[in-house]
Design a protein around this motif. Structure first.
Motif, PDB file in Angstrom:
ATOM      1  N   GLY A  21       0.774  -1.234   0.000  1.00 55.39           N
ATOM      2  CA  GLY A  21       0.000   0.000   0.000  1.00 55.39           C
ATOM      3  C   GLY A  21       0.803   1.281   0.000  1.00 55.39           C
ATOM      4  O   GLY A  21       0.238   2.357   0.037  1.00 55.39           O
ATOM      5  N   THR A  22       2.138   1.202  -0.056  1.00 59.57           N
ATOM      6  CA  THR A  22       2.944   2.419  -0.031  1.00 59.57           C
ATOM      7  C   THR A  22       3.188   2.995  -1.422  1.00 59.57           C
ATOM      8  O   THR A  22       3.414   4.190  -1.562  1.00 59.57           O
ATOM      9  N   GLY A  23       3.204   2.153  -2.452  1.00 58.29           N
ATOM     10  CA  GLY A  23       3.471   2.620  -3.809  1.00 58.29           C
ATOM     11  C   GLY A  23       4.952   2.618  -4.154  1.00 58.29           C
ATOM     12  O   GLY A  23       5.328   2.930  -5.275  1.00 58.29           O
ATOM     13  N   GLU A  24       5.804   2.278  -3.189  1.00 57.67           N
ATOM     14  CA  GLU A  24       7.247   2.233  -3.419  1.00 57.67           C
ATOM     15  C   GLU A  24       7.802   0.902  -2.950  1.00 57.67           C
ATOM     16  O   GLU A  24       7.317   0.312  -1.992  1.00 57.67           O
ATOM     17  N   ILE A  25       8.860   0.439  -3.643  1.00 54.92           N
ATOM     18  CA  ILE A  25       9.538  -0.792  -3.252  1.00 54.92           C
ATOM     19  C   ILE A  25      11.041  -0.541  -3.238  1.00 54.92           C
ATOM     20  O   ILE A  25      11.533   0.356  -3.937  1.00 54.92           O
ATOM     21  N   GLN A  41      17.566   1.831  -2.997  1.00 49.11           N
ATOM     22  CA  GLN A  41      16.864   3.112  -3.104  1.00 49.11           C
ATOM     23  C   GLN A  41      15.388   2.821  -3.336  1.00 49.11           C
ATOM     24  O   GLN A  41      15.022   1.705  -3.688  1.00 49.11           O
ATOM     25  N   ASN A  42      14.545   3.798  -3.112  1.00 44.26           N
ATOM     26  CA  ASN A  42      13.109   3.617  -3.322  1.00 44.26           C
ATOM     27  C   ASN A  42      12.801   3.629  -4.805  1.00 44.26           C
ATOM     28  O   ASN A  42      13.286   4.474  -5.549  1.00 44.26           O
ATOM     29  N   GLY A  43      11.981   2.667  -5.216  1.00 47.28           N
ATOM     30  CA  GLY A  43      11.575   2.577  -6.607  1.00 47.28           C
ATOM     31  C   GLY A  43      10.060   2.572  -6.717  1.00 47.28           C
ATOM     32  O   GLY A  43       9.341   2.380  -5.749  1.00 47.28           O
ATOM     33  N   PHE A  44       9.589   2.755  -7.909  1.00 46.02           N
ATOM     34  CA  PHE A  44       8.177   2.818  -8.251  1.00 46.02           C
ATOM     35  C   PHE A  44       7.625   1.393  -8.319  1.00 46.02           C
ATOM     36  O   PHE A  44       8.202   0.538  -8.976  1.00 46.02           O
ATOM     37  N   CYS A  45       6.516   1.108  -7.650  1.00 44.95           N
ATOM     38  CA  CYS A  45       5.904  -0.220  -7.687  1.00 44.95           C
ATOM     39  C   CYS A  45       5.256  -0.425  -9.056  1.00 44.95           C
ATOM     40  O   CYS A  45       4.358   0.318  -9.445  1.00 44.95           O
TER      41      CYS A  45
END
Length: 58
Positions: A21-25, A41-45
């Protein structure tokens, strides 16, 4: 007067199972010729396209 009817409750869509549910992986960051992992680093789901909602529910 008649009694008012309660409005139907709208259910909340389920969270994406991949990003919770965060939208980032987390995405590994690779560096050098050996392409070793040096961090994340944070990436786009890509499952929910960043919305955080489960795309499989209708």
């Amino acid at each position: 007067m008649t009694a008012r009817k309660a409005a139907p409750r709208k259910h909340r869509p389920a969270d994406c199972p991949v990003c919770k549910g965060t939208g980032e992986i987390p995405v590994p960051v690779r560096l050098g010729r050996a392409r070793r992992v040096v961090g994340t680093q944070n990436g786009f789901c890509l499952n929910c396209l960043g919305s955080g909602l489960n795309p499989d529910t209708d």
